[in-house]
Design an enzyme around this catalytic site. Structure first.
Site, PDB file in Angstrom:
ATOM      1  N   CYS A 387       0.880  -1.224  -0.056  1.00 40.91           N
ATOM      2  CA  CYS A 387       0.069   0.077  -0.072  1.00 40.91           C
ATOM      3  C   CYS A 387       0.437   1.119  -0.249  1.00 40.91           C
ATOM      4  O   CYS A 387       1.506   1.681  -0.817  1.00 40.91           O
ATOM      5  CB  CYS A 387      -1.222  -0.405   1.266  1.00 40.91           C
ATOM      6  SG  CYS A 387      -2.656   0.817   0.882  1.00 40.91           S
ATOM      7  N   HIS A 516      -3.623  -5.255   0.507  1.00 36.51           N
ATOM      8  CA  HIS A 516      -3.492  -5.643   1.487  1.00 36.51           C
ATOM      9  C   HIS A 516      -2.872  -6.753   1.934  1.00 36.51           C
ATOM     10  O   HIS A 516      -4.239  -7.744   1.951  1.00 36.51           O
ATOM     11  CB  HIS A 516      -3.794  -5.111   2.682  1.00 36.51           C
ATOM     12  CG  HIS A 516      -4.016  -3.268   2.827  1.00 36.51           C
ATOM     13  ND1 HIS A 516      -2.184  -2.810   3.810  1.00 36.51           N
ATOM     14  CD2 HIS A 516      -4.212  -2.184   2.327  1.00 36.51           C
ATOM     15  CE1 HIS A 516      -2.345  -1.906   3.925  1.00 36.51           C
ATOM     16  NE2 HIS A 516      -3.656  -1.470   3.323  1.00 36.51           N
ATOM     17  N   GLU A 518      -1.542  -9.310   4.131  1.00 37.15           N
ATOM     18  CA  GLU A 518      -1.568 -10.108   4.676  1.00 37.15           C
ATOM     19  C   GLU A 518      -3.074  -9.677   5.102  1.00 37.15           C
ATOM     20  O   GLU A 518      -2.736 -11.216   5.866  1.00 37.15           O
ATOM     21  CB  GLU A 518      -0.766  -9.087   5.615  1.00 37.15           C
ATOM     22  CG  GLU A 518      -1.537  -7.377   5.901  1.00 37.15           C
ATOM     23  CD  GLU A 518      -0.913  -6.046   4.984  1.00 37.15           C
ATOM     24  OE1 GLU A 518      -0.633  -6.264   3.332  1.00 37.15           O
ATOM     25  OE2 GLU A 518      -1.911  -5.027   5.124  1.00 37.15           O
TER      26      GLU A 518
HETATM   27  N1  GLN Z   1      -1.570   6.430   2.920  1.00 38.23           N
HETATM   28  C1  GLN Z   1      -2.052   6.235   1.637  1.00 38.23           C
HETATM   29  C2  GLN Z   1      -3.938   5.793   1.443  1.00 38.23           C
HETATM   30  O1  GLN Z   1      -4.569   6.920   1.699  1.00 38.23           O
HETATM   31  C3  GLN Z   1      -1.886   4.240   1.894  1.00 38.23           C
HETATM   32  C4  GLN Z   1      -2.576   3.741   2.508  1.00 38.23           C
HETATM   33  C5  GLN Z   1      -2.353   2.722   3.493  1.00 38.23           C
HETATM   34  O2  GLN Z   1      -1.474   2.327   3.153  1.00 38.23           O
HETATM   35  N2  GLN Z   1      -3.217   1.658   3.970  1.00 38.23           N
HETATM   36  O3  GLN Z   1      -3.437   6.051  -0.509  1.00 38.23           O
END
Ligand code: GLN
Length: 539
Positions: A387, A516, A518
Site C-alpha cells: 500500500c 493489503h 497480509e
Molecule cells: N496513505 C495511503 C493512502 O491513503 C496508503 C494507505 C495504506 O497504506 N493503507 O492511499
C-alpha cells in the site's frame, strides 16, 4: 439447523488474549468437524474501527466486503481459515445506528424505543444472523472489554437473554488472569473469584474459566477456583504464556477442552484432527535456518500498544511465509526517521535478507522510507511494499530514475509538480467535506495480472482478488514513463484501470502492491507474494 453459541468474556483486566482464546476454541471445535464462525463485539461508540488510531486500538483489519474491523477478526480468519464479513463484527455505535434508523422508519410501530430491551434485541438479531449466514454449528462470540464495565453491559444482557431462551445451546467462557506477585511468588486466584462474581451479578454463570497467567496453574488452585467459582474442575483451563499463539489450540486439547464443550452441548463425541495445525506450529522449534527481515516505517509506541499490534497481520503473514519455507524468521522494526537524521545509517540495511514497508498514513518518516527503498532498488535487496510501501516505491522511482526530483504523493505534498500518487475527484470531495468514516477504497477488488511476470508466477493465476484500504492511487499519466525505465505495471484493476501492482525488472524481488495481501494470508495457507518475497530473501 441447530445453532450453538459460545460467549467469551474477559475478567480482571484487558489484553490477556480473549481474541486468541476465542479463535483457539473455534479451532479445536473445527478440528472435530464442526462448522464454526466467530463474531467480535467491540464496545466502542465508533461505528467501525476505521476511525480508531491503530497505535491505541491495534490494526484495522479489513474484510472482503470492505468493513474496517478489530484486529481480532484477523485472528479468527487465520485460525478458522474463513473469510468473515461485516456480519461478524459489531460496535455499540453500529448497533445504536441500526436501532435509530429503524425508529426513524417507524419500524417499531409507535412503541417507545428503549435501551432495554431494544438494544440487546438488535444485538441478538445480529448474532443469530451471523450464525445463519455462516450456517454455523457453533458461533463464537467475543464480547470486548472486561466484566464490570459499563461499556459492555448491554452485550452481556443480550447474552443472558439468549441463554434464558435456549440454555442448552449457549455457553459462557470467562477468560481471566492469575497474577503471581513477585513478593509472594505464588499464583493468586482472588481476582478471578471476583470477576466470576461480577459476571454472576449480570445474571451469567461461566461454564468454563480460562486462566491466563505467566505459569501453569497447579492442582490446588484449579480445585479452589472450581469450588469458589462453582465450576467443575475440568472446566477450569490453564493457559500459561506460550512461545506462539498457534500452540494454544493444542494446549487446550491437552486439557480435553473440546470434548468437555461437546458434552456440555450434549453433542455426540467426534474424532479430532489437529495434525497439520501442530506441524505448522512446530516449524519455529525445528527449523535450523533463520531469515532476517527488516520492516521499515515510522516508529510509534504508546502505552500498551506498539507496532506489533498495529501490524499484526503483516507479522503473521511473514511468519507463515517463512515457516512454509521451513525457516524461522527474525523481524526487526526499523525507524525510518533514523535515516533522515543520520543518512549514513542506511547501510545497516545490509544486515537484512529482505526489507518490507507496510501500509501507513501521513508525513512523518516518509523521506527515510524513500531512502530505504532507494537502497533496496540499487543494492538489489528484496523489497516488498504494501500500500503506502508501493506508493512510495513509485515516488522514489520517479525522483531518482525519471529525474523528477520533487515528485511526491499528494497526501504529503498537495502542490507537487509531479503527483505520481494522486487522488480521485470522489476522494478529494470526501476529504474536503471531512467525510472520513468508511469512505476509503475498501475491501476486495479484482486485479488482472500480466502473464510471465514475477507476481503472476507467484500467484499462478491470471486474475486475483485482494483487499484494499487507501485513499490515494497511482497516477496513470506516469505509467508509460515508469515502464520505459523498468518499473513495470504488472497488475491492474480491470474495471477502473487503477494500478494495483508494480514490479521492477532485473531485480531479484522488488514488488509494490496497492492492496493489503497480509489480510488474506493464513498460517496453513500463506500468501503467495509473501512466500515469494521470503523465497527471494533466502536466496
Ligand atoms: N496513505 C495511503 C493512502 O491513503 C496508503 C494507505 C495504506 O497504506 N493503507 O492511499
Amino acid at each position: 439447523m441447530k445453532h450453538r453459541y459460545i460467549f467469551v468474556v474477559g475478567g480482571v483486566m484487558s489484553g490477556v488474549g480473549k481474541g486468541v482464546t476465542t479463535a483457539s476454541i473455534g479451532k479445536i471445535l473445527q478440528s472435530r468437524g464442526l462448522h464454526v464462525t466467530a463474531i467480535k463485539i467491540d464496545p466502542y461508540v465508533n461505528v467501525d474501527a476505521g476511525t480508531m488510531n491503530p497505535v491505541e486500538h491495534g490494526e484495522v483489519f479489513v474484510t472482503d466486503d470492505g468493513d474496517e474491523t478489530d484486529q481480532d477478526m484477523g485472528n479468527y480468519e487465520r485460525f478458522l481459515e474463513a473469510d468473515l464479513t461485516s456480519t461478524n463484527y459489531m460496535t455499540t455505535g453500529r448497533v445504536y445506528q441500526t436501532v435509530i434508523e429503524k425508529e426513524r422508519n417507524l419500524e417499531y410501530k409507535g412503541k417507545c424505543v428503549e435501551v432495554v430491551p431494544h438494544i440487546p434485541l438488535e444485538v441478538i438479531r445480529r448474532i443469530k444472523n451471523a450464525a445463519q449466514m455462516a450456517k454455523a454449528d457453533v458461533t463464537m462470540v467475543e464480547v470486548g472489554g472486561t466484566v464490570g464495565e459499563y461499556q459492555n453491559i448491554l452485550f452481556l444482557e443480550a447474552a443472558r437473554m439468549m441463554h434464558l431462551d435456549d440454555p442448552e445451546n449457549v455457553l459462557f467462557v470467562l477468560v481471566s488472569y492469575l497474577p503471581v506477585p513477585k513478593h509472594l511468588g505464588e499464583m493468586k486466584t482472588k481476582p478471578t473469584q471476583y470477576a466470576t462474581r461480577t459476571l454472576n451479578s449480570a445474571g451469567i454463570h461461566p461454564d468454563f474459566i480460562v486462566c491466563r497467567g505467566e505459569q501453569f496453574m497447579d492442582k490446588p488452585r484449579r480445585e479452589k477456583l472450581s469450588v469458589f467459582c462453582n465450576v467443575k474442575p475440568e472446566a477450569v483451563i490453564t493457559a500459561p504464556d506460550v512461545p506462539s499463539i498457534y500452540d494454544i489450540p493444542a494446549l487446550f486439547e491437552s486439557q480435553d477442552l473440546s470434548s468437555t464443550i461437546l458434552k456440555k452441548f450434549k453433542m455426540k463425541p467426534r474424532s479430532t484432527d489437529l495434525r497439520t495445525w501442530k506441524a505448522m506450529a512446530d516449524v519455529q522449534r525445528t527449523a535450523k535456518r533463520t531469515v532476517k527481515i527488516g520492516v521499515v516505517g515510522k516508529y510509534f509506541a504508546t502505552g500498551d500498544y506498539t507496532l506489533s499490534d498495529s501490524y499484526i497481520s503483516v507479522i503473521e503473514a511473514l511468519k507463515a511465509a517463512a515457516w512454509s519455507h521451513k525457516v524461522k524468521i527474525q523481524l526487526d522494526w526499523i525507524n525510518s526517521e533514523d535515516f533522515e537524521t543520520h543518512p549514513k545509517s542506511i547501510s545497516r540495511l545490509k544486515e537484512y535478507d529482505g526489507i518490507l514497508v507496510p501500509g501507513g498514513f501521513g508525513t512523518r518518516g516518509i523521506e527515510g522510507i524513500i531512502a530505504a527503498i532507494k537502497y533496496c532498488r540499487e543494492k538489489k535487496v528484496p523489497y516488498f511494499g504494501l500500500c503506502y510501501g508501493m506508493q512510495l516505491a513509485c515516488v522514489e522511482f520517479a525522483r531518482h530514475v525519471l529525474g523528477k526530483t520533487t515528485a511526491h504523493t499528494v497526501e504529503v505534498d498537495e502542490a507537487t509538480v509531479d503527483p505520481i500518487i494522486h487522488v480521485s475527484p470522489i476522494q478529494l470531495k470526501n476529504i474536503r467535506e471531512n467525510r472520513y468514516g468508511g469512505t476509503m477504497r475498501l475491501g476486495a477488488f479484482d486485479c488482472k495480472l500480466q502473464p510471465g511476470t514475477l507476481t503472476a508466477k507467484a500467484y499462478r493465476a491470471s486474475v486475483i482478488s485482494e483487499r484494499h484500504r487507501h485513499r490515494y492511487e497511482f497516477n496513470n499519466d506516469y505509467a508509460e514513463a515508469i515502464e520505459k525505465k523498468g518499473l513495470m505495471i504488472t497488475g491492474v484493476n480491470p474495471g477502473s484501470g487503477l494500478v494495483e501492482i508494480v514490479e521492477l525488472k532485473n531485480h531479484p524481488f522488488f514488488v509494490g502492491v496497492q492492496f493489503h495481501p497480509e489480510f488474506k494470508s493464513r498460517p496453513l495457507n500463506p500468501h503467495p507474494l509473501f512466500k515469494a518475497f521470503i523465497g527471494a530473501a533466502l536466496k
